[in-house]
Design a protein around this motif. Structure first.
Motif, PDB file in Angstrom:
ATOM      1  N   ASP A 187     -27.479  -4.515 -15.688  1.00 40.43           N
ATOM      2  CA  ASP A 187     -28.510  -3.577 -16.429  1.00 40.43           C
ATOM      3  C   ASP A 187     -28.318  -3.474 -17.840  1.00 40.43           C
ATOM      4  OD1 ASP A 187     -29.751  -3.159 -13.997  1.00 40.43           O
ATOM      5  OD2 ASP A 187     -28.501  -1.244 -13.710  1.00 40.43           O
ATOM      6  N   GLU A 246     -24.716 -12.995  -1.872  1.00 42.54           N
ATOM      7  CA  GLU A 246     -26.079 -12.851  -1.527  1.00 42.54           C
ATOM      8  C   GLU A 246     -26.953 -11.640  -2.146  1.00 42.54           C
ATOM      9  OE1 GLU A 246     -23.839 -13.358   0.944  1.00 42.54           O
ATOM     10  OE2 GLU A 246     -24.417 -15.663   1.468  1.00 42.54           O
ATOM     11  N   TYR A 247     -25.883 -10.629  -2.165  1.00 45.37           N
ATOM     12  CA  TYR A 247     -26.296  -9.594  -2.761  1.00 45.37           C
ATOM     13  C   TYR A 247     -26.708  -9.627  -4.190  1.00 45.37           C
ATOM     14  CZ  TYR A 247     -26.048  -4.877  -5.233  1.00 45.37           C
ATOM     15  OH  TYR A 247     -26.475  -3.749  -5.931  1.00 45.37           O
ATOM     16  N   CYS A 248     -25.857 -10.217  -5.071  1.00 45.25           N
ATOM     17  CA  CYS A 248     -25.967 -10.562  -6.374  1.00 45.25           C
ATOM     18  C   CYS A 248     -27.246 -11.488  -6.944  1.00 45.25           C
ATOM     19  CB  CYS A 248     -24.642 -10.980  -6.888  1.00 45.25           C
ATOM     20  SG  CYS A 248     -23.107 -10.070  -7.109  1.00 45.25           S
ATOM     21  N   ALA A 272     -29.902 -11.890  -4.791  1.00 37.87           N
ATOM     22  CA  ALA A 272     -31.231 -11.247  -4.264  1.00 37.87           C
ATOM     23  C   ALA A 272     -31.508  -9.798  -5.116  1.00 37.87           C
ATOM     24  CB  ALA A 272     -30.972 -10.634  -2.847  1.00 37.87           C
ATOM     25  N   ALA A 273     -30.400  -8.965  -5.427  1.00 42.82           N
ATOM     26  CA  ALA A 273     -30.920  -7.620  -6.043  1.00 42.82           C
ATOM     27  C   ALA A 273     -30.492  -7.665  -7.532  1.00 42.82           C
ATOM     28  CB  ALA A 273     -29.868  -6.782  -5.515  1.00 42.82           C
ATOM     29  N   LEU A 274     -29.602  -8.540  -7.945  1.00 43.14           N
ATOM     30  CA  LEU A 274     -29.319  -8.643  -9.605  1.00 43.14           C
ATOM     31  C   LEU A 274     -29.693  -9.794 -10.162  1.00 43.14           C
ATOM     32  CD1 LEU A 274     -25.626  -7.017  -9.192  1.00 43.14           C
ATOM     33  CD2 LEU A 274     -27.795  -5.765  -9.603  1.00 43.14           C
ATOM     34  N   ALA A 275     -30.257 -10.987  -9.423  1.00 41.00           N
ATOM     35  CA  ALA A 275     -30.638 -12.144  -9.845  1.00 41.00           C
ATOM     36  C   ALA A 275     -29.488 -12.939 -10.787  1.00 41.00           C
ATOM     37  CB  ALA A 275     -31.806 -12.128 -10.946  1.00 41.00           C
ATOM     38  N   SER A 309     -20.930 -11.179   1.650  1.00 41.10           N
ATOM     39  CA  SER A 309     -22.275 -10.802   1.615  1.00 41.10           C
ATOM     40  C   SER A 309     -22.469 -10.471   0.042  1.00 41.10           C
ATOM     41  CB  SER A 309     -22.475  -9.307   2.421  1.00 41.10           C
ATOM     42  OG  SER A 309     -21.622  -8.605   2.029  1.00 41.10           O
ATOM     43  N   ARG A 317     -23.881  -4.316 -11.195  1.00 37.99           N
ATOM     44  CA  ARG A 317     -25.242  -3.709 -11.233  1.00 37.99           C
ATOM     45  C   ARG A 317     -25.197  -3.162 -12.610  1.00 37.99           C
ATOM     46  NH1 ARG A 317     -25.434  -0.688  -6.963  1.00 37.99           N
ATOM     47  NH2 ARG A 317     -24.933   1.283  -8.119  1.00 37.99           N
ATOM     48  N   GLN A 367     -19.952  -4.255  -6.433  1.00 36.74           N
ATOM     49  CA  GLN A 367     -21.479  -4.120  -6.402  1.00 36.74           C
ATOM     50  C   GLN A 367     -21.925  -3.236  -7.344  1.00 36.74           C
ATOM     51  OE1 GLN A 367     -23.089  -3.074  -2.482  1.00 36.74           O
ATOM     52  NE2 GLN A 367     -22.443  -5.008  -1.475  1.00 36.74           N
TER      53      GLN A 367
END
Length: 263
Positions: free
Chosen positions: A164, A184-186, A188-191, A181, A160, A156
């Protein structure tokens, strides 16, 4: 470095502040001598105090290493080399796909208990190197943690930072340890699309899996430098810097080779 390597490396070096008119004292030793000393240490796995007399004094070399580590100059130098190699191979300087994985290595006695742990799966007491590479196997990002840190937890943070730094990155391949999870995190949060490459249940023995072999080859490249055969660094930031220096050896040698012109 050979003269061909130095000719390829010199334009990519970070410019010191005193040469930009920002003040500071000029350096006492040339960058080529300092780079050769650090490359010798990483490649041969010697102690800092065992630096041969052909190089500058070990404390001056370590001060150079520490300054480049703390100001992220080694990463800047590494990224410029990577971009030059990608362009030479006919790729864009910024990648759009990558591969993530981790490697557990034994830690030396100098590594404190605060940054070491036990990886039960690999049965290794030491540290873990989490890396993201592009499709050429070149390093995009690295994070060193204790060996008991979970792959998904470290991924995670690492993904990130990589997302960036590389805005065009859209797809990352991973093994089955990154399911759950994190996918889904990648998204939703990182496209970022995290594609899991798994072994089928009917596979027996060693099988080369698509895309995952790319990052495994990077680990083989790293283990060719003796300083990385075991983690000897007191700080995780120094361990990460050593990995960047190891990759600069590989990339400068590639740039110095004659490259056939593309039709």
């Amino acid at each position: 470095m050979t003269d061909a390597e130095w000719a390829a490396v010199r334009p990519l070096l970070p410019v010191p502040g005193w040469m930009r008119g920002r003040g500071g004292q000029p350096e006492a030793y040339c960058h080529r001598a300092m780079l050769d000393a650090i490359r010798y240490l990483v490649d041969n796995g010697i102690k800092w105090r065992a630096m041969p007399v052909d190089f500058p004094p070990w404390d001056r070399v370590y001060a150079f290493f520490r300054r480049w580590r703390d100001h992220a100059l080694v990463k800047e130098f590494h990224d410029r080399l990577r971009a030059r190699i990608r362009e030479r191979e006919g790729r864009d300087a910024e990648p759009t796909a990558g591969v993530i994985d981790s490697q557990s290595v034994k830690a030396d006695a100098v590594v404190g208990a605060d940054s070491r742990g036990y990886d039960g799966g690999k049965q290794i007491n030491g540290r873990k190197r989490h890396v993201v590479v592009d499709t050429l196997g070149l390093l995009l990002g690295v994070m060193v943690t204790s060996a008991d840190t979970g792959d998904r937890t470290a991924a995670q943070v690492l993904l990130r930072h990589v997302a960036d730094a590389h805005h065009r990155l859209a797809l990352v391949w991973a093994d089955g340890g990154y399911t759950g999870s994190l996918v889904e995190y990648c998204l939703a949060a990182l496209a970022l699309v995290l594609a899991i490459v798994k072994r089928s249940d009917d596979m027996r023995g060693f099988v080369v899996l698509p895309k995952r072999w790319i990052v495994e080859r990077l680990f083989a490249w790293l283990m060719r430098t003796r300083r990385l055969a075991r983690d000897y660094e007191r700080r995780t930031t120094s361990a990460e810097a050593m990995i960047y220096w190891s990759m600069t050896l590989l990339m400068t040698r590639r740039l110095a080779r004659p490259h056939p012109s593309r039709a």
